[in-house]
Design an enzyme around this catalytic site. Structure first.
Site, PDB file in Angstrom:
ATOM      1  CE1 TYR A  38      95.219  24.923  37.756  1.00 26.65           C
ATOM      2  CE2 TYR A  38      94.292  26.681  39.095  1.00 26.65           C
ATOM      3  CZ  TYR A  38      95.381  25.953  38.657  1.00 26.65           C
ATOM      4  OH  TYR A  38      96.631  26.267  39.115  1.00 26.65           O
ATOM      5  NE  ARG A  84      90.229  17.303  35.715  1.00 29.05           N
ATOM      6  CZ  ARG A  84      91.354  17.569  35.088  1.00 29.05           C
ATOM      7  NH1 ARG A  84      91.722  18.835  34.901  1.00 29.05           N
ATOM      8  NH2 ARG A  84      92.141  16.607  34.650  1.00 29.05           N
ATOM      9  CD1 TRP A  85      93.054  21.798  42.906  1.00 26.79           C
ATOM     10  CD2 TRP A  85      92.818  23.996  42.598  1.00 26.79           C
ATOM     11  NE1 TRP A  85      92.658  22.327  44.097  1.00 26.79           N
ATOM     12  CE2 TRP A  85      92.511  23.686  43.943  1.00 26.79           C
ATOM     13  CE3 TRP A  85      92.759  25.324  42.187  1.00 26.79           C
ATOM     14  CZ2 TRP A  85      92.130  24.659  44.863  1.00 26.79           C
ATOM     15  CZ3 TRP A  85      92.376  26.289  43.101  1.00 26.79           C
ATOM     16  CH2 TRP A  85      92.069  25.949  44.417  1.00 26.79           C
ATOM     17  CG  LEU A  86      95.583  17.698  37.461  1.00 31.50           C
ATOM     18  CD1 LEU A  86      96.377  17.242  36.253  1.00 31.50           C
ATOM     19  CD2 LEU A  86      94.638  16.596  37.925  1.00 31.50           C
ATOM     20  CG  ASP A 103      90.793  16.061  29.825  1.00 29.22           C
ATOM     21  OD1 ASP A 103      91.554  16.909  29.332  1.00 29.22           O
ATOM     22  OD2 ASP A 103      90.591  15.958  31.053  1.00 29.22           O
TER      23      ASP A 103
END
Length: 510
Positions: free
Chosen positions: A175, A188-190, A286
């Site tokens: 991440y 930042r992890w979904l 991204d």
């Protein structure tokens, strides 16, 4: 050859001209990204930058070509990942042999599992320097700022190790982490990813208690590959790394966090996410080709930093697919998905995630169609079976005569076998990547399935056309003629006129 640390692997690459060391200054601010992207586009080597504004070396483009992915797997071809996919499918749904003969028949498969269990070691290279308190400073490392409008520096290839409360396995994943202080990073992890699920289960079980996290940078290549592979939730990435290298993963136990780190890593960050500690992340360039929208994510506070003497900082970047490392890795690991899906849907012939579609937003599947409506069943199955396809927006299903990796064939099938109204299936208000600006609401959007198969009775009342096919006997004859033509052309002299072009003597001028 089993590589248990990054340096051993880099020596192997250098011997095969797959690593280039750069003595000239290369800034971690934008320049390293531009240089690594140029190397990837040109099929170039991994890059070891000696002067990146830090006492530590910066490694980039490590997996920018499938050659080096194969070297990380002891020179096995990427296609061999399909065999590991078969094993993962068996692990996901284990079968207990009913007879001795069955057990012996499965022995080659079971023998591979001997390489699964990690081996704990008492020491690790990153223990050469242990920093705590005010001595912790991420500014020591050549952490990159990748794109001109990035809000700050970003740890891009750190292995994040977590463990939830619902299962004993540890999750190892990658991440990105925005640096917001000398000892603080935004994780930042979904929501559907393993680390986020571990964090959620911890909060439910231990409300108010800090969540332990490890971040390993510069790990061995097998563990790096395992961290991005579609490993079943019941299996740890350390176990899958053992399968990749055919040798048990060496791990080191962190007393501070209760978690295990890859013992061969160059740098280890030990810390915690405290309840309610979040920060606004981004924007950063991204894989979608856009700068992402900002959102709040948990913050990890680093309590201890362990670093090897002369540590190598391993970095990467995300850019518009397919010209970044994640795209190259995704193309290779695509092979793992096919057997896992076939376990539940044996009618699947092939499965492909085009890298140009961010390696997950479009899936193309060929099947052996068996009944009317079959393509729609496969669409719904792909969206629901594996967590990795939660954010897949488009699923195209074709017959087995279409090579799903050949876009020309896929487009032909869509243009000749699809009626837009009859053969499209629209699903609304489903989970969508919040990075997808096309969705009407962040995190919520629609999905589209296209049935590009020949239509059966019940799907269409019209008689379906017969596809053109060459006569096998004629093709065999033409193959022989063409070989003769090629051989004659290669033997003929370029300065000799052919016989039919020579004028008869009676027509020559005297």
């Amino acid at each position: 050859m089993a590589f248990h640390d990054l340096r051993h692997f880099l020596c192997h690459l250098a011997e095969r001209s797959e690593l280039h060391e750069i003595d000239a200054p290369v800034s971690a601010e934008l320049e390293s990204t531009a240089l690594c992207q140029r190397a990837l586009r040109e099929g170039g080597p991994a890059l070891l930058m000696r002067d990146a504004g830090s006492v530590h070396l910066l490694l980039g483009n490590l997996f920018g070509h499938r050659r080096r992915i194969e070297m990380a797997m002891a020179d096995r071809p990427v296609a061999s990942l399909r065999e590991l996919g078969e094993l993962l499918a068996s692990i996901k749904e284990p079968r207990w042999p009913g007879r001795l003969r069955d057990a012996l028949a499965q022995w080659p498969e079971l023998a591979q599992l001997a390489h699964v269990a990690p081996r704990t070691t008492m020491d690790a290279a990153f223990n050469e320097h242990v920093l705590e308190g005010d001595d912790i400073d991420l500014g020591r490392l050549p952490i990159q700022r990748c794109w001109p409008e990035d809000v700050g520096r970003l740890i891009t290839f750190g292995l994040v190790i977590t463990r939830g409360t619902r299962q004993p396995r540890q999750n190892v994943a990658i991440y990105r982490q925005q640096v917001i202080g000398r000892d603080r990073v935004i994780m930042r992890w979904l929501p559907h990813r393993g680390g986020a699920l571990d964090y959620a289960s911890w909060q439910d079980t231990h409300p108010g208690r800090p969540f332990p996290v490890l971040v390993a940078i510069g790990a061995d290549p097998a563990t790096l590959l395992a961290a991005v592979a579609p490993v079943p939730d019941t299996l740890s990435e350390y176990e899958f790394a053992g399968l990749l290298r055919a040798s048990r993963t060496r791990i080191w136990y962190s007393e501070l966090t209760g978690l295990d780190a890859p013992a061969g890593a160059e740098i280890l960050l030990e810390g915690f996410i405290h309840p309610g500690d979040t920060a606004l992340e981004g924007p950063f360039g991204d894989h979608t080709g856009y700068y992402n929208a900002q959102d709040r994510f948990p913050v990890m506070t680093i309590k201890r930093m362990r670093i090897r003497a002369g540590a190598i900082y391993h970095g990467s970047y995300m850019g518009r697919s397919p010209f970044d490392e994640p795209s190259v890795l995704s193309m290779a690991l695509n092979e793992v998905f096919v057997p896992i899906l076939r376990k539940v849907f044996p009618e699947i012939v092939d499965f492909y995630l085009p890298p140009e579609a961010c390696s997950y937003r479009v899936a193309v599947i060929s099947i052996r169609k068996q009944y009317a409506g079959h393509a729609r069943r496969v669409m719904m199955g792909v969206w629901s079976y594996l967590r990795q396809f939660t954010y897949t927006k488009f699923v195209i299903v074709t017959d087995e005569d279409i090579d799903v990796r050949d876009w020309a064939q896929v487009i032909w099938a869509v243009s000749t076998r699809v009626d837009p109204a009859r053969d499209s299936m629209l699903v609304e208000r489903t989970p969508i990547d919040y990075l997808d600006f096309a969705s009407p609401v962040a995190g919520l959007g629609s999905k589209l399935g296209l049935d590009a198969t020949r239509k059966w009775k019940g799907e269409s009342d019209r008689e379906w056309g017969r596809p053109i096919a060459a006569d096998p006997g004629v093709e065999k004859r033409v193959d022989a003629l063409w070989e003769q033509i090629c051989r004659t052309r290669s033997d003929a002299s370029t300065d000799t006129a052919p016989a039919w072009a020579k004028r008869p003597a009676a027509f020559r001028r005297h």
